[in-house]
Scaffold this motif. Structure first.
Motif, PDB file in Angstrom:
ATOM      1  N   ALA A  28      73.317 -74.752 -49.204  1.00  0.00           N
ATOM      2  CA  ALA A  28      73.324 -74.423 -50.628  1.00  0.00           C
ATOM      3  C   ALA A  28      71.987 -74.776 -51.275  1.00  0.00           C
ATOM      4  CB  ALA A  28      74.468 -75.149 -51.328  1.00  0.00           C
ATOM      5  N   LEU A  29      71.395 -75.906 -50.890  1.00  0.00           N
ATOM      6  CA  LEU A  29      70.070 -76.273 -51.413  1.00  0.00           C
ATOM      7  C   LEU A  29      69.010 -75.258 -50.979  1.00  0.00           C
ATOM      8  CD1 LEU A  29      69.899 -80.147 -50.942  1.00  0.00           C
ATOM      9  CD2 LEU A  29      70.085 -78.882 -53.076  1.00  0.00           C
ATOM     10  N   ALA A  30      69.071 -74.842 -49.727  1.00  0.00           N
ATOM     11  CA  ALA A  30      68.110 -73.848 -49.233  1.00  0.00           C
ATOM     12  C   ALA A  30      68.199 -72.570 -50.054  1.00  0.00           C
ATOM     13  CB  ALA A  30      68.358 -73.562 -47.760  1.00  0.00           C
ATOM     14  N   GLN A  31      69.407 -72.186 -50.404  1.00  0.00           N
ATOM     15  CA  GLN A  31      69.605 -70.955 -51.156  1.00  0.00           C
ATOM     16  C   GLN A  31      69.298 -71.124 -52.639  1.00  0.00           C
ATOM     17  OE1 GLN A  31      73.197 -68.911 -50.216  1.00  0.00           O
ATOM     18  NE2 GLN A  31      73.259 -67.849 -52.164  1.00  0.00           N
ATOM     19  N   ASP A  32      69.828 -72.151 -53.263  1.00  0.00           N
ATOM     20  CA  ASP A  32      69.728 -72.293 -54.718  1.00  0.00           C
ATOM     21  C   ASP A  32      68.426 -72.925 -55.194  1.00  0.00           C
ATOM     22  OD1 ASP A  32      72.276 -71.233 -54.732  1.00  0.00           O
ATOM     23  OD2 ASP A  32      73.259 -73.181 -54.914  1.00  0.00           O
ATOM     24  N   VAL A  33      67.914 -73.897 -54.458  1.00  0.00           N
ATOM     25  CA  VAL A  33      66.705 -74.614 -54.888  1.00  0.00           C
ATOM     26  C   VAL A  33      65.445 -74.021 -54.259  1.00  0.00           C
ATOM     27  CG1 VAL A  33      65.549 -76.849 -54.908  1.00  0.00           C
ATOM     28  CG2 VAL A  33      68.012 -76.732 -55.278  1.00  0.00           C
ATOM     29  N   HIS A  35      65.324 -71.042 -52.810  1.00  0.00           N
ATOM     30  CA  HIS A  35      65.381 -69.586 -52.965  1.00  0.00           C
ATOM     31  C   HIS A  35      65.133 -68.854 -51.648  1.00  0.00           C
ATOM     32  CE1 HIS A  35      65.557 -70.502 -57.183  1.00  0.00           C
ATOM     33  NE2 HIS A  35      64.401 -71.147 -57.115  1.00  0.00           N
ATOM     34  N   GLN A  36      65.737 -69.365 -50.590  1.00  0.00           N
ATOM     35  CA  GLN A  36      65.627 -68.759 -49.262  1.00  0.00           C
ATOM     36  C   GLN A  36      67.027 -68.505 -48.719  1.00  0.00           C
ATOM     37  OE1 GLN A  36      62.682 -67.893 -47.855  1.00  0.00           O
ATOM     38  NE2 GLN A  36      61.679 -68.683 -49.694  1.00  0.00           N
ATOM     39  N   LYS A  37      67.138 -67.541 -47.835  1.00  0.00           N
ATOM     40  CA  LYS A  37      68.416 -67.238 -47.202  1.00  0.00           C
ATOM     41  C   LYS A  37      68.620 -68.224 -46.045  1.00  0.00           C
ATOM     42  CE  LYS A  37      70.956 -63.471 -45.094  1.00  0.00           C
ATOM     43  NZ  LYS A  37      70.879 -62.082 -44.634  1.00  0.00           N
ATOM     44  N   PRO A  38      69.659 -69.061 -46.103  1.00  0.00           N
ATOM     45  CA  PRO A  38      69.844 -70.094 -45.073  1.00  0.00           C
ATOM     46  C   PRO A  38      70.035 -69.538 -43.668  1.00  0.00           C
ATOM     47  CG  PRO A  38      71.332 -70.455 -46.927  1.00  0.00           C
ATOM     48  CD  PRO A  38      70.661 -69.143 -47.151  1.00  0.00           C
ATOM     49  N   THR A  39      70.522 -68.302 -43.556  1.00  0.00           N
ATOM     50  CA  THR A  39      70.763 -67.701 -42.241  1.00  0.00           C
ATOM     51  C   THR A  39      69.606 -66.814 -41.787  1.00  0.00           C
ATOM     52  OG1 THR A  39      71.963 -65.901 -43.317  1.00  0.00           O
ATOM     53  CG2 THR A  39      73.267 -67.762 -42.503  1.00  0.00           C
ATOM     54  N   SER A  40      68.418 -67.034 -42.342  1.00  0.00           N
ATOM     55  CA  SER A  40      67.255 -66.202 -42.018  1.00  0.00           C
ATOM     56  C   SER A  40      66.592 -66.575 -40.697  1.00  0.00           C
ATOM     57  CB  SER A  40      66.222 -66.302 -43.134  1.00  0.00           C
ATOM     58  OG  SER A  40      65.690 -67.623 -43.194  1.00  0.00           O
ATOM     59  N   GLY A  41      66.978 -67.712 -40.112  1.00  0.00           N
ATOM     60  CA  GLY A  41      66.324 -68.175 -38.892  1.00  0.00           C
ATOM     61  C   GLY A  41      65.197 -69.158 -39.158  1.00  0.00           C
ATOM     62  N   PHE A  44      64.767 -75.561 -42.362  1.00  0.00           N
ATOM     63  CA  PHE A  44      64.683 -76.215 -43.664  1.00  0.00           C
ATOM     64  C   PHE A  44      64.696 -77.725 -43.438  1.00  0.00           C
ATOM     65  CE2 PHE A  44      66.695 -72.122 -44.197  1.00  0.00           C
ATOM     66  CZ  PHE A  44      65.891 -71.550 -45.172  1.00  0.00           C
ATOM     67  N   ALA A  45      63.667 -78.404 -43.954  1.00  0.00           N
ATOM     68  CA  ALA A  45      63.523 -79.850 -43.755  1.00  0.00           C
ATOM     69  C   ALA A  45      63.795 -80.576 -45.069  1.00  0.00           C
ATOM     70  CB  ALA A  45      62.107 -80.176 -43.261  1.00  0.00           C
ATOM     71  N   PHE A  46      64.572 -81.668 -44.977  1.00  0.00           N
ATOM     72  CA  PHE A  46      64.951 -82.469 -46.137  1.00  0.00           C
ATOM     73  C   PHE A  46      64.717 -83.944 -45.810  1.00  0.00           C
ATOM     74  CE2 PHE A  46      67.601 -78.709 -45.803  1.00  0.00           C
ATOM     75  CZ  PHE A  46      67.492 -78.144 -47.065  1.00  0.00           C
ATOM     76  N   ARG A  47      64.310 -84.732 -46.822  1.00  0.00           N
ATOM     77  CA  ARG A  47      64.060 -86.165 -46.631  1.00  0.00           C
ATOM     78  C   ARG A  47      64.838 -86.971 -47.648  1.00  0.00           C
ATOM     79  NH1 ARG A  47      58.629 -89.769 -47.438  1.00  0.00           N
ATOM     80  NH2 ARG A  47      59.451 -89.836 -49.539  1.00  0.00           N
ATOM     81  N   GLY A  48      65.313 -88.135 -47.222  1.00  0.00           N
ATOM     82  CA  GLY A  48      66.057 -89.027 -48.097  1.00  0.00           C
ATOM     83  C   GLY A  48      65.159 -89.863 -48.987  1.00  0.00           C
ATOM     84  N   ARG A  49      65.767 -90.632 -49.861  1.00  0.00           N
ATOM     85  CA  ARG A  49      65.051 -91.424 -50.865  1.00  0.00           C
ATOM     86  C   ARG A  49      64.125 -92.469 -50.235  1.00  0.00           C
ATOM     87  NH1 ARG A  49      65.291 -91.560 -55.892  1.00  0.00           N
ATOM     88  NH2 ARG A  49      67.273 -90.465 -56.039  1.00  0.00           N
ATOM     89  N   LEU A  56      66.957 -81.566 -40.488  1.00  0.00           N
ATOM     90  CA  LEU A  56      66.485 -80.199 -40.324  1.00  0.00           C
ATOM     91  C   LEU A  56      67.699 -79.298 -40.184  1.00  0.00           C
ATOM     92  CD1 LEU A  56      63.661 -80.693 -37.658  1.00  0.00           C
ATOM     93  CD2 LEU A  56      63.460 -80.780 -40.137  1.00  0.00           C
ATOM     94  N   LEU A  57      67.715 -78.211 -40.924  1.00  0.00           N
ATOM     95  CA  LEU A  57      68.798 -77.237 -40.867  1.00  0.00           C
ATOM     96  C   LEU A  57      68.230 -75.937 -40.325  1.00  0.00           C
ATOM     97  CD1 LEU A  57      71.787 -76.624 -41.662  1.00  0.00           C
ATOM     98  CD2 LEU A  57      70.860 -75.700 -43.802  1.00  0.00           C
ATOM     99  N   TYR A  58      68.939 -75.351 -39.344  1.00  0.00           N
ATOM    100  CA  TYR A  58      68.439 -74.161 -38.667  1.00  0.00           C
ATOM    101  C   TYR A  58      69.614 -73.276 -38.271  1.00  0.00           C
ATOM    102  CZ  TYR A  58      66.543 -71.458 -34.730  1.00  0.00           C
ATOM    103  OH  TYR A  58      66.196 -70.457 -33.878  1.00  0.00           O
ATOM    104  N   TRP A  59      69.522 -71.985 -38.547  1.00  0.00           N
ATOM    105  CA  TRP A  59      70.525 -71.006 -38.126  1.00  0.00           C
ATOM    106  C   TRP A  59      70.030 -70.379 -36.830  1.00  0.00           C
ATOM    107  CZ3 TRP A  59      75.311 -69.385 -39.169  1.00  0.00           C
ATOM    108  CH2 TRP A  59      75.703 -68.143 -38.710  1.00  0.00           C
ATOM    109  N   ASP A  60      70.783 -70.515 -35.737  1.00  0.00           N
ATOM    110  CA  ASP A  60      70.334 -70.003 -34.443  1.00  0.00           C
ATOM    111  C   ASP A  60      70.888 -68.627 -34.094  1.00  0.00           C
ATOM    112  OD1 ASP A  60      72.953 -70.442 -33.711  1.00  0.00           O
ATOM    113  OD2 ASP A  60      72.498 -71.831 -32.083  1.00  0.00           O
TER     114      ASP A  60
END
Length: 115
Positions: A28-33, A35-41, A44-49, A56-60
């Motif tokens: 949802a963050l990849a899509q809404d924040v 602005h990318q399609k999460p299933t695009s291949g 997406f990298a995210f870091r904590g506080r 890392l989130l990846y659609w295979d």
């Protein structure tokens, strides 16, 4: 690391992400924040506080893969921007995953004399 090969698009989510989020929340963050399609291949990298955790989130093509790493002594290098995304190369992603500062890699000095 199993996962995407070279040449994959990588989006690093600037700012801080709640590391309690799972696949659905990060997609949802990849899509809404970002602005990318999460299933695009793309990856997406995210870091904590605290900076010692990254996901890392990846659609295979069949489903989502979620990679999670916690550094014992260091922090993952991250841009200071509050929101948005930074585009990385697959080589920069590999450095990030190893805890190397991908923004200032030390390639060493060129040879003083050739031949």
């Amino acid at each position: 690391m199993m996962g995407p090969g070279t040449g994959v698009r990588v989006y690093l989510a600037c700012g801080v992400t709640d590391m309690r989020k799972g696949i659905a929340g990060l997609a949802a963050l990849a899509q809404d924040v970002l602005h990318q399609k999460p299933t695009s291949g793309a990856v997406f990298a995210f870091r904590g506080r605290r900076g010692d955790r990254t996901k890392l989130l990846y659609w295979d093509g069949q489903g989502f893969c979620l990679y999670y790493k916690v550094l014992e002594r260091e922090r993952f290098p991250w841009p200071r921007a509050r929101d948005g995304a930074v585009r990385l190369t697959s080589a920069q992603l590999a450095m990030l995953w190893e805890g190397i500062d991908w923004r200032r890699p030390d390639w060493g000095a060129p040879p003083a004399r050739a031949g």
